[in-house]
Design a protein around this motif. Structure first.
Motif, PDB file in Angstrom:
ATOM      1  N   CYS A  96       0.830  -1.207   0.000  1.00  0.00           N
ATOM      2  CA  CYS A  96       0.000   0.000   0.000  1.00  0.00           C
ATOM      3  C   CYS A  96       0.867   1.261   0.000  1.00  0.00           C
ATOM      4  O   CYS A  96       0.536   2.238  -0.676  1.00  0.00           O
ATOM      5  N   LEU A  97       1.971   1.237   0.735  1.00  0.00           N
ATOM      6  CA  LEU A  97       2.868   2.384   0.755  1.00  0.00           C
ATOM      7  C   LEU A  97       3.313   2.733  -0.660  1.00  0.00           C
ATOM      8  O   LEU A  97       3.264   3.889  -1.087  1.00  0.00           O
ATOM      9  N   ALA A  98       3.762   1.700  -1.385  1.00  0.00           N
ATOM     10  CA  ALA A  98       4.238   1.927  -2.750  1.00  0.00           C
ATOM     11  C   ALA A  98       3.097   2.321  -3.685  1.00  0.00           C
ATOM     12  O   ALA A  98       3.264   3.188  -4.555  1.00  0.00           O
ATOM     13  N   ALA A  99       1.931   1.687  -3.520  1.00  0.00           N
ATOM     14  CA  ALA A  99       0.801   1.949  -4.419  1.00  0.00           C
ATOM     15  C   ALA A  99       0.335   3.396  -4.319  1.00  0.00           C
ATOM     16  O   ALA A  99       0.066   4.049  -5.334  1.00  0.00           O
ATOM     17  N   VAL A 100       0.229   3.915  -3.097  1.00  0.00           N
ATOM     18  CA  VAL A 100      -0.219   5.302  -2.916  1.00  0.00           C
ATOM     19  C   VAL A 100       0.839   6.279  -3.415  1.00  0.00           C
ATOM     20  O   VAL A 100       0.531   7.264  -4.090  1.00  0.00           O
ATOM     21  N   TRP A 101       2.100   5.998  -3.099  1.00  0.00           N
ATOM     22  CA  TRP A 101       3.193   6.902  -3.471  1.00  0.00           C
ATOM     23  C   TRP A 101       3.346   7.020  -4.981  1.00  0.00           C
ATOM     24  O   TRP A 101       3.635   8.102  -5.497  1.00  0.00           O
ATOM     25  N   MET A 102       3.138   5.914  -5.700  1.00  0.00           N
ATOM     26  CA  MET A 102       3.386   5.899  -7.142  1.00  0.00           C
ATOM     27  C   MET A 102       2.127   6.096  -7.979  1.00  0.00           C
ATOM     28  O   MET A 102       2.192   6.070  -9.208  1.00  0.00           O
ATOM     29  N   LEU A 103       0.975   6.314  -7.346  1.00  0.00           N
ATOM     30  CA  LEU A 103      -0.279   6.408  -8.090  1.00  0.00           C
ATOM     31  C   LEU A 103      -0.274   7.568  -9.084  1.00  0.00           C
ATOM     32  O   LEU A 103      -0.514   7.382 -10.284  1.00  0.00           O
ATOM     33  N   VAL A 104      -0.020   8.772  -8.609  1.00  0.00           N
ATOM     34  CA  VAL A 104      -0.075   9.948  -9.483  1.00  0.00           C
ATOM     35  C   VAL A 104       1.016   9.937 -10.554  1.00  0.00           C
ATOM     36  O   VAL A 104       0.728  10.214 -11.727  1.00  0.00           O
ATOM     37  N   PRO A 105       2.292   9.649 -10.213  1.00  0.00           N
ATOM     38  CA  PRO A 105       3.300   9.571 -11.278  1.00  0.00           C
ATOM     39  C   PRO A 105       2.933   8.572 -12.370  1.00  0.00           C
ATOM     40  O   PRO A 105       3.211   8.804 -13.550  1.00  0.00           O
ATOM     41  N   THR A 106       2.302   7.462 -11.987  1.00  0.00           N
ATOM     42  CA  THR A 106       1.896   6.467 -12.979  1.00  0.00           C
ATOM     43  C   THR A 106       0.790   7.001 -13.879  1.00  0.00           C
ATOM     44  O   THR A 106       0.838   6.857 -15.107  1.00  0.00           O
ATOM     45  N   ILE A 107      -0.220   7.637 -13.285  1.00  0.00           N
ATOM     46  CA  ILE A 107      -1.310   8.205 -14.073  1.00  0.00           C
ATOM     47  C   ILE A 107      -0.780   9.264 -15.030  1.00  0.00           C
ATOM     48  O   ILE A 107      -1.131   9.290 -16.219  1.00  0.00           O
ATOM     49  N   GLU A 108       0.089  10.142 -14.522  1.00  0.00           N
ATOM     50  CA  GLU A 108       0.632  11.207 -15.367  1.00  0.00           C
ATOM     51  C   GLU A 108       1.478  10.641 -16.504  1.00  0.00           C
ATOM     52  O   GLU A 108       1.406  11.108 -17.641  1.00  0.00           O
ATOM     53  N   GLY A 109       2.297   9.621 -16.200  1.00  0.00           N
ATOM     54  CA  GLY A 109       3.150   9.047 -17.226  1.00  0.00           C
ATOM     55  C   GLY A 109       2.357   8.386 -18.335  1.00  0.00           C
ATOM     56  O   GLY A 109       2.631   8.584 -19.522  1.00  0.00           O
ATOM     57  N   VAL A 110       1.349   7.594 -17.953  1.00  0.00           N
ATOM     58  CA  VAL A 110       0.527   6.910 -18.956  1.00  0.00           C
ATOM     59  C   VAL A 110      -0.269   7.923 -19.773  1.00  0.00           C
ATOM     60  O   VAL A 110      -0.365   7.817 -21.003  1.00  0.00           O
ATOM     61  N   TYR A 111      -0.828   8.938 -19.110  1.00  0.00           N
ATOM     62  CA  TYR A 111      -1.595   9.967 -19.827  1.00  0.00           C
ATOM     63  C   TYR A 111      -0.711  10.723 -20.801  1.00  0.00           C
ATOM     64  O   TYR A 111      -1.112  11.021 -21.941  1.00  0.00           O
ATOM     65  N   ALA A 112       0.511  11.028 -20.365  1.00  0.00           N
ATOM     66  CA  ALA A 112       1.424  11.795 -21.214  1.00  0.00           C
ATOM     67  C   ALA A 112       1.773  11.043 -22.492  1.00  0.00           C
ATOM     68  O   ALA A 112       1.895  11.640 -23.563  1.00  0.00           O
ATOM     69  N   HIS A 113       1.905   9.721 -22.391  1.00  0.00           N
ATOM     70  CA  HIS A 113       2.347   8.946 -23.546  1.00  0.00           C
ATOM     71  C   HIS A 113       1.192   8.354 -24.365  1.00  0.00           C
ATOM     72  O   HIS A 113       1.437   7.689 -25.372  1.00  0.00           O
ATOM     73  N   THR A 114      -0.041   8.572 -23.919  1.00  0.00           N
ATOM     74  CA  THR A 114      -1.176   8.044 -24.678  1.00  0.00           C
ATOM     75  C   THR A 114      -2.087   9.145 -25.212  1.00  0.00           C
ATOM     76  O   THR A 114      -2.729   8.968 -26.251  1.00  0.00           O
ATOM     77  N   VAL A 115      -2.167  10.284 -24.534  1.00  0.00           N
ATOM     78  CA  VAL A 115      -3.085  11.352 -24.927  1.00  0.00           C
ATOM     79  C   VAL A 115      -2.338  12.596 -25.410  1.00  0.00           C
ATOM     80  O   VAL A 115      -2.711  13.196 -26.418  1.00  0.00           O
ATOM     81  N   MET A 116      -1.275  12.958 -24.710  1.00  0.00           N
ATOM     82  CA  MET A 116      -0.570  14.201 -25.024  1.00  0.00           C
ATOM     83  C   MET A 116       0.293  14.041 -26.282  1.00  0.00           C
ATOM     84  O   MET A 116       0.729  12.940 -26.617  1.00  0.00           O
ATOM     85  N   THR A 117       0.515  15.155 -26.943  1.00  0.00           N
ATOM     86  CA  THR A 117       1.263  15.177 -28.200  1.00  0.00           C
ATOM     87  C   THR A 117       2.601  15.872 -27.997  1.00  0.00           C
ATOM     88  O   THR A 117       2.662  16.954 -27.383  1.00  0.00           O
ATOM     89  N   LYS A 118       3.651  15.284 -28.524  1.00  0.00           N
ATOM     90  CA  LYS A 118       4.974  15.902 -28.429  1.00  0.00           C
ATOM     91  C   LYS A 118       5.104  16.974 -29.510  1.00  0.00           C
ATOM     92  O   LYS A 118       4.844  16.737 -30.681  1.00  0.00           O
ATOM     93  N   VAL A 119       5.515  18.161 -29.074  1.00  0.00           N
ATOM     94  CA  VAL A 119       5.692  19.291 -29.983  1.00  0.00           C
ATOM     95  C   VAL A 119       7.135  19.768 -29.868  1.00  0.00           C
ATOM     96  O   VAL A 119       7.589  20.128 -28.772  1.00  0.00           O
ATOM     97  N   ASP A 120       7.844  19.773 -30.969  1.00  0.00           N
ATOM     98  CA  ASP A 120       9.231  20.248 -30.987  1.00  0.00           C
ATOM     99  C   ASP A 120       9.277  21.745 -31.309  1.00  0.00           C
ATOM    100  O   ASP A 120       8.423  22.266 -32.025  1.00  0.00           O
ATOM    101  N   GLY A 121      10.292  22.409 -30.750  1.00  0.00           N
ATOM    102  CA  GLY A 121      10.491  23.816 -31.073  1.00  0.00           C
ATOM    103  C   GLY A 121       9.598  24.780 -30.338  1.00  0.00           C
ATOM    104  O   GLY A 121       9.398  25.912 -30.801  1.00  0.00           O
TER     105      GLY A 121
END
Length: 258
Positions: A96-121
């Motif tokens: 549980c310690l690890a699950a709570v601590w890593m919940l938000v970074p995991t959500i942000e990482g998955v969202y960033a690589h599935t929904v967000m678009t990389k823009v250069d420049g």
């Protein structure tokens, strides 16, 4: 023979607490609900920061929310069935310690690589330095659109940082450098959310897509353990806490447990 009075207490266990089951079901349910509400509220706050406030700290559940969630989950682990070993309950708490601590970074990482678009420049139009290893930035995209976001600063060199912290002690929570920061007018690659739900950020802020997916699998498995622990605490008849207490009493009396 006098008829027994109906108002006198009896030795029969109540239907709500079979076999002297210790903590009542409604209290166990309250603990489980409180744990989930604290986690959900803290995750919502972390995933919806106000970049106009210096309290904004994208990247994880606030420390207070983490500590409260852990404190509430601890008694839940002691309410699992008595047949569960103490080591398994301790393991569930650590998970549980690890699950709570890593919940938000995991959500942000998955969202960033599935929904967000990389823009250069993209160009950093406005840069505000904060004290939590990040900068608040207004990015101008190549098409001229300006979006709010942040830049999560990268540690330049861990040895250099340790040396800096040793030679420049500071209060906890303040910048302890050295970090890789950006300046106004600098161009870089950013992640932009076309839906407008997430703030823009530097493209390397959430690591690689493979890292995010591995983290998702691990955190998902950890939350299965957390939810199973909560379920067992609700449906058990005799708790682990009761068994441990009875064993302690028997040991103090010098007798084996019945």
């Amino acid at each position: 023979m006098t008829e027994s009075s109906t108002w006198l207490p009896t030795d029969e266990p109540s239907s709500e607490r079979p076999d002297g089951s210790g903590m009542r079901l409604r209290y166990r349910l309250a603990l489980v609900l409180a744990f989930h509400l604290v986690v959900l509220a803290s995750a919502w706050w972390a995933l919806s920061p106000d970049l106009g406030s210096r309290a904004a700290d994208p990247g994880g559940i606030p420390l207070v929310g983490v500590l409260v969630a852990w404190a509430v989950f601890l008694p839940i682990t002691l309410q699992v069935p008595s047949r569960v070993r103490l080591g398994a309950a301790v393991g569930a708490f650590i998970v549980c310690l690890a699950a709570v601590w890593m919940l938000v970074p995991t959500i942000e990482g998955v969202y960033a690589h599935t929904v967000m678009t990389k823009v250069d420049g993209a160009t950093a139009e406005k840069v505000v330095m904060l004290d939590n290893e990040m900068q608040r930035v207004d990015y101008r995209l190549p098409d001229g659109k300006v979006v709010q976001g942040y830049y999560i600063e990268q540690i330049v060199d861990r040895r250099a940082r340790r040396a800096y912290e040793f030679n420049h002690p500071s209060l906890p929570g303040l910048r302890t450098g050295p970090f890789d920061s950006i300046t106004q007018g600098q161009k870089l690659s950013v992640l932009y959310d076309p839906t407008g739900h997430a703030y823009a950020r530097n493209a390397d802020a959430n690591g690689s897509q493979t890292t995010s997916m591995v983290r998702l699998v691990l955190v998902g498995a950890a939350w299965v353990v957390v939810e199973l622990t909560c379920l067992l605490a609700l449906v058990r008849r005799r708790s682990l806490a009761q068994r441990l207490g009875k064993e302690a009493d028997a040991e103090a009396a010098g007798q084996p447990e019945a």
